[in-house]
Design a protein around this motif. Structure first.
Motif, short mmCIF file in Angstrom:
data_model
loop_
_atom_site.label_atom_id
_atom_site.label_comp_id
_atom_site.label_asym_id
_atom_site.label_seq_id
_atom_site.Cartn_x
_atom_site.Cartn_y
_atom_site.Cartn_z
N TRP A 1 0.84 -1.20 0.00
CA TRP A 1 0.00 0.00 0.00
C TRP A 1 0.87 1.25 0.00
O TRP A 1 0.59 2.23 -0.71
CB TRP A 1 -0.91 -0.01 1.23
N LEU A 2 1.95 1.24 0.79
CA LEU A 2 2.86 2.38 0.83
C LEU A 2 3.57 2.57 -0.50
O LEU A 2 3.83 3.69 -0.94
CB LEU A 2 3.88 2.19 1.96
N LYS A 3 3.92 1.45 -1.16
CA LYS A 3 4.57 1.55 -2.48
C LYS A 3 3.63 2.19 -3.49
O LYS A 3 4.03 3.09 -4.26
CB LYS A 3 5.00 0.16 -2.96
N ASP A 4 2.36 1.77 -3.51
CA ASP A 4 1.40 2.38 -4.43
C ASP A 4 1.20 3.87 -4.12
O ASP A 4 1.08 4.70 -5.03
CB ASP A 4 0.06 1.64 -4.35
N LYS A 5 1.18 4.21 -2.83
CA LYS A 5 1.04 5.61 -2.45
C LYS A 5 2.24 6.42 -2.92
O LYS A 5 2.10 7.54 -3.43
CB LYS A 5 0.89 5.72 -0.93
#
Length: 370
Positions: free
Chosen positions: A242-246
């Motif tokens: 999720w952090l990577k996509d953000k």
């Protein structure tokens, strides 16, 4: 017009003459006292002497003006030389800083190459040890097989009846053993294990692919959730994906610092995901943090081992980003090496081909640095 003053007084010393002239009704500011070297008595003579004195005064004024202009030129020349000296010192300081940065980057690159060489040597030693163990096992199996064969031959010779040679008995025994038993009627069900990589078996590297899948599984399982300051995060903020996509969304909006913060938190949660380092290297490139971009690209390449088809695109991007950082540090030879490594992975990439050719021209001196 000039006035002749007769009522005056004067005092004289060895070095100066002091005149006192009473000029009633004349402002001091508007008075111009003109002194000559000769006494003016006759009108004609006085006119000639006055003209001559005026010319002498004009020449002296001209000489004073020229001397003042020459002094001004000398001052400007001195100021220009001082300014050029200061600029030269600044230029030398900048060149020294560039040279120090280049030496630092070269040392880091040499250290990284040495680390890679030692890792390759360690892998080579491990492979050789495995091959030696395998050769030992094969030799032991051959010895056991020879021992069994010799035991069987001796037993057959001892059991052979008179009138028949042991060789004929052994041949007959082999013939009897070679006759297969009748086949049983039935059906055999065969299940094939699905392959993860859609490549032919003769073209694939099964061992490397299995090692890559094992590393990916370990990366998905690795979670550092026991860090105290991360306990207050939301559930989705504890997910590295999720952090990577953000971070990717923030990068798309050119908010590079916020994207780096998202990738940093994801790396603290899971430091085994190569795409986190690869994406953070792209942010550092945009912000001109060139050494950090090289470090993150190298870390991504380290995590993208062994090289398989599944991570080929990521490895090519890592080489291109590290090569770009090297070129911006004016380390064009190292940058060209990374671009050539990227072309080995994807030889048909036109953009990488054009950039690599430009770097070659810069190294050869046929193209300006950009």
């Amino acid at each position: 017009m000039p006035l002749q003053v007769s009522d005056y007084s004067w005092q004289q010393t060895k070095t100066a003459v002091f005149l006192s002239l009473p000029l009633k009704g004349v402002c001091v500011r508007d008075t111009d006292v003109f002194c000559t070297e000769n006494y003016l008595k006759d009108k004609e003579m006085m006119q000639r002497i006055r003209e001559k004195s005026i010319l002498q005064a004009q020449e002296r004024a001209k000489e004073a003006t020229e001397a003042k202009a020459a002094a001004k030129r000398e001052d400007q020349k001195y100021a220009l030389s001082v300014m050029m000296k200061i600029e030269e010192e600044e230029r030398k300081k900048i060149e020294d800083m560039k040279e120090n940065e280049r030496i630092k980057a070269t040392k880091e690159l040499e250290a990284w190459k040495e680390y890679q060489r030692k890792a390759e040597e360690q892998k080579k030693i491990q492979k050789e040890e495995k091959l030696c163990q395998r050769d030992k096992q094969i030799k032991e199996e051959r010895k056991k097989l020879k021992y069994k064969t010799s035991t069987r031959n001796s037993a057959s010779r001892n059991l052979a009846p008179k009138g028949r040679s042991s060789e004929n008995i052994f041949t007959e025994k082999l013939k009897e053993d070679s006759i297969p038993a009748p086949r049983s009627v039935g059906s055999i069900k065969i299940n094939f294990t699905p392959r993860v990589f859609p490549t032919a078996l003769r073209e694939s590297q099964v061992a490397e692919e299995e090692e890559w899948l094992h590393k990916q599984a370990e990366a998905r399982r690795a979670m550092n959730t026991d860090i105290p300051e991360l306990c207050d995060l939301k559930e989705e903020e504890k997910n590295p994906e999720w952090l990577k996509d953000k971070g990717n969304k923030l990068f798309a909006t050119e908010n590079y610092l916020a994207a780096i913060n998202a990738y940093n938190l994801a790396i603290r949660l899971n430091n085994k995901m190569p795409l986190l380092y690869l994406n953070r290297a792209a942010c550092h490139l945009k912000l001109k943090n060139l050494h950090k971009a090289i470090e993150d690209s190298s870390k991504a390449l380290e995590l993208l081992m062994p090289p398989v088809i599944d991570n080929a695109n990521a490895r090519m991007k890592a080489h291109v980003r590290r090569g770009t950082a090297f070129c911006q540090l004016e380390l064009y030879v190292e940058g060209l090496q990374d671009y050539e490594a990227a072309l080995k992975i994807d030889p048909s990439n036109k953009i990488v081909q054009i950039d690599a050719e430009k770097i070659r021209n810069v190294i050869q001196g046929t193209e300006l640095k950009s």
